[in-house]
Design a protein around this motif. Structure first.
Motif, short mmCIF file in Angstrom:
data_model
loop_
_atom_site.label_atom_id
_atom_site.label_comp_id
_atom_site.label_asym_id
_atom_site.label_seq_id
_atom_site.Cartn_x
_atom_site.Cartn_y
_atom_site.Cartn_z
N ASN A 116 37.67 44.31 43.54
CA ASN A 116 38.31 43.36 42.65
C ASN A 116 39.79 43.28 43.01
N TRP A 117 40.40 42.12 42.80
CA TRP A 117 41.83 41.97 43.08
C TRP A 117 42.68 42.69 42.04
N ASN A 118 42.14 42.85 40.84
CA ASN A 118 42.87 43.51 39.75
C ASN A 118 42.00 44.58 39.11
N GLN A 119 42.66 45.65 38.64
CA GLN A 119 41.93 46.80 38.12
C GLN A 119 41.23 46.51 36.80
N PRO A 120 39.92 46.74 36.73
CA PRO A 120 39.24 46.73 35.43
C PRO A 120 39.73 47.93 34.62
N LYS A 121 39.75 47.80 33.33
CA LYS A 121 40.31 48.83 32.45
C LYS A 121 39.72 50.21 32.69
N ASN A 122 38.42 50.28 32.93
CA ASN A 122 37.76 51.59 33.00
C ASN A 122 37.47 52.08 34.42
N ASP A 123 38.25 51.62 35.40
CA ASP A 123 38.05 52.12 36.75
C ASP A 123 38.41 53.61 36.80
N TYR A 124 37.41 54.44 37.07
CA TYR A 124 37.58 55.89 36.95
C TYR A 124 38.60 56.45 37.93
N GLU A 125 38.47 56.08 39.21
CA GLU A 125 39.35 56.66 40.22
C GLU A 125 40.81 56.31 39.97
N ALA A 126 41.09 55.04 39.70
CA ALA A 126 42.48 54.61 39.45
C ALA A 126 43.06 55.34 38.25
N ASN A 127 42.27 55.50 37.21
CA ASN A 127 42.75 56.15 35.99
C ASN A 127 42.95 57.64 36.16
#
Length: 318
Positions: free
Chosen positions: A56-67
């Motif tokens: 995705n071009w933008n992070q979904p709220k619940n993206d585990y790795e990014a969070n």
């Protein structure tokens, strides 16, 4: 086309850190460093890129790795620094993926627009509901500084809001004096209503950002634009981390361990050359020492935010 759903900033879970949700000051290695006027100044901190995903071009709220990277790297290595001087608010936002920075113009602009719109909306909520007229620090890193620079330009259009800004720490991005004009670069450690910025690089190493005009470089060991080399003896303590990947991050938040005199620094041609780095806790070389722009100078920045906040409060009371 599959743009993630907007965040609702009236909901606590749209804030990564918030005094009633996660009080970052509880993570500080020295609780005695917390200022008695902590509740008199607030910080709005815009986090850097942690979404490294091609889906995705933008992070979904619940993206585990990014969070996970955000919570266990960025909070403890960057945002927590400001919790000694102030109440810290860190909004979640639909950050642009790392690949947006090398994408085609149309996709890049759309991804950045979505991310900035969230930053702007979260700041409006912060200003109306959390700030309550208190002075504030605008702080950010990398992609966060790109959005915070744009936000600063918007803030300037509101004279009262602009005058309440203690300082802006716009670290880890290609920012010039023309970019921040008419706001000035902070000239000394206690300058207020001004901007500090720097980009940490290794000597003879990769240069993260280049510009026809020299980038702003305020040395966090001297709080000056001078190109004088500052010895590691003036470094009050840095905080590193050994890995970036979520697969190598511990399950629980790691203790913050300070390393005094971890490195020296010298501004040169708009970049901050790091000298005498003798620790093994700063091994990530994604864009040179970019990941450690804050961590290398943890205690110096912590103290400086307290100095500027105190100066601002005194200027108001006097």
């Amino acid at each position: 086309q599959a743009v993630p759903r907007k965040l609702q900033y009236s909901k606590t879970d749209s804030w990564i850190a918030h005094p009633n949700h996660l009080d970052l000051s509880k993570l500080l290695p020295d609780q005695k460093s917390i200022s008695k006027t902590k509740k008199d100044v607030v910080v709005f901190f815009v986090h850097p890129t942690t979404f490294i995903n091609r889906e995705n071009w933008n992070q979904p709220k619940n993206d585990y790795e990014a969070n996970e990277i955000l919570r266990k790297r960025i909070l403890v290595n960057q945002a927590v620094i400001f919790s000694a001087c102030c109440e810290v608010y860190v909004p979640a936002y639909r950050q642009a993926t790392l690949y947006s920075f090398v994408a085609g113009k149309r996709n890049q602009e759309n991804a950045f627009r979505i991310a900035y719109n969230d930053v702007s909306a979260s700041f409006e909520h912060f200003n109306k509901n959390f700030r309550k007229g208190r002075p504030y620090i605008l702080a950010a890193h990398s992609q966060g500084s790109m959005h915070a620079l744009k936000l600063l330009k918007k803030i300037r259009n509101n004279a009262n809001l602009y005058s309440d800004m203690v300082a802006a720490y716009l670290v880890g991005f290609n920012i010039t004096k023309n970019d921040i004009y008419p706001t000035q670069v902070c000239e000394s450690e206690d300058s207020i209503n001004c901007v500090v910025a720097w980009n940490s690089v290794e000597k003879n190493g990769f240069i993260t950002f280049k510009s026809e005009e020299d980038l702003i470089c305020v040395n966090p060991l001297s709080w000056s634009e001078s190109e004088k080399a500052i010895s590691s003896n003036f470094n009050l303590g840095g905080v590193g981390f050994s890995h970036w990947s979520k697969n190598k991050i511990r399950k629980n938040l790691e203790n913050i361990v300070l390393e005094p005199q971890v490195a020296g620094a010298k501004c040169k041609n708009g970049n901050l050359l790091i000298t005498n780095l003798h620790s093994s806790n700063f091994p990530v070389r994604l864009f040179s020492l970019h990941a450690y722009d804050y961590g290398l100078f943890f205690s110096n920045i912590l103290n400086n935010a307290k100095v500027r906040s105190s100066k601002f409060l005194k200027s108001r009371s006097g």
